[in-house]
Structures are given as structure tokens and as C-alpha cells.
Scaffold this motif. Sequence first.
Motif, mmCIF file in Angstrom:
data_model
loop_
_atom_site.group_PDB
_atom_site.id
_atom_site.type_symbol
_atom_site.label_atom_id
_atom_site.label_comp_id
_atom_site.label_asym_id
_atom_site.label_seq_id
_atom_site.Cartn_x
_atom_site.Cartn_y
_atom_site.Cartn_z
ATOM 1 N N GLU A 96 54.776 25.633 104.430
ATOM 2 C CA GLU A 96 53.869 24.939 105.011
ATOM 3 C C GLU A 96 53.565 26.861 105.339
ATOM 4 O O GLU A 96 52.097 26.937 105.170
ATOM 5 N N GLU A 100 49.165 28.260 103.534
ATOM 6 C CA GLU A 100 48.601 28.992 104.426
ATOM 7 C C GLU A 100 48.595 30.305 104.140
ATOM 8 O O GLU A 100 47.007 30.641 103.979
ATOM 9 N N ARG A 103 45.845 29.829 101.098
ATOM 10 C CA ARG A 103 44.530 29.086 101.459
ATOM 11 C C ARG A 103 44.043 30.650 101.958
ATOM 12 O O ARG A 103 42.582 30.992 101.123
#
Length: 173
Positions: A96, A100, A103
Motif C-alpha cells: 500500500e 501510494e 501514485r
Amino acid sequence: MKASIRIACLAAALAAGVPGWAQSGAIWRCGNEYTNNPGPNPAARGCREVHGGNLTVIEGTRPAGGAAPAPAAPGGAVTRAARSAAERVEPDQQRERDAEARRILEQELRRAEERLAQARADYADGKPPRLATERIDSPRYLARVAELRTRVERAEADVAAIRREIGRLEAGR
């Protein structure tokens, strides 16, 4: 009379070096620690006296008291296993975090590429249109062209750095 006695006492206290009024004595650097009391044998601790200039030391923050310290090995050193166990992150949580980070980097890359495209358009291959207040050979025009070239180079470096970071993320998988 009383005022003159007070002033005389104050002057005598300052001359005697009352603690808290002014710091006197040497400042020592012992590794990353600064102190005015290096102990009986400063050289044995690797301490050096700091000469000249002003020195301001601001202590960093301490970890919260709720976390238990990592177990220490003989001699007080924290073992590598204890340190890595305390720093471990669950695989799902790490995926995760990586997603992130990717991104955010891709978003920054798009912005940096837009800035680069705009900088290149403004630079116009080193021949930007002159402003009404400029002549082609004027120092003002040449300074503006140099500034535009610097903007292009900086934007290119930003794009390259973000692409390297994305590459590092990919290599870490």
C-alpha cells in the motif's frame, strides 16, 4: 546609596562569572555531542575543544515514551535482529505504501513534464520572441534568454530525477 550598592554587587557578580548570567569556559565536541564538561580525560573520549565563532545547539526531539526500547546486546549495542524486527512492516501495508509512493511520483512527473513543456515553449530553441522593451542584442534580452535556458535545464533535471525515483521503486519490487 542603595542603588549604587546594587550596581556594585551586580558588577562584582558579573565579574565573578555567576552561573546563568554568562557562559564561560571551553565548549567541547565529543562526537556529535557538545558539552562544557567533557570529563577528566577529554582526549580519551575523542573530545576536541571548539574554538572561535558562536555555537548554538538545539536538541532534537526524543521518541515517545510509549514505545519499548529495543533489547540491547552485551555491551549496550542494539542487535541488528532486534532493530529489524522493530522496523518490520506487514507486506500488505508495504504494498500500500509503495502504491501510494508511485501514485505521488507519477503525479509529480506529470506536473514536471508540463513545466518542462512550458519552459521549452518559452525558450523557443534559444530564440524567444523579444518583448516590446527589448532589442535582440540588448543585455536585458540576453539575460532573459539565459534565465529561460536555466528554467529548461532545471525542469529537465526534475523530470530525470523523478523518473529515477520511479525506477528505484520498480527495482525494489
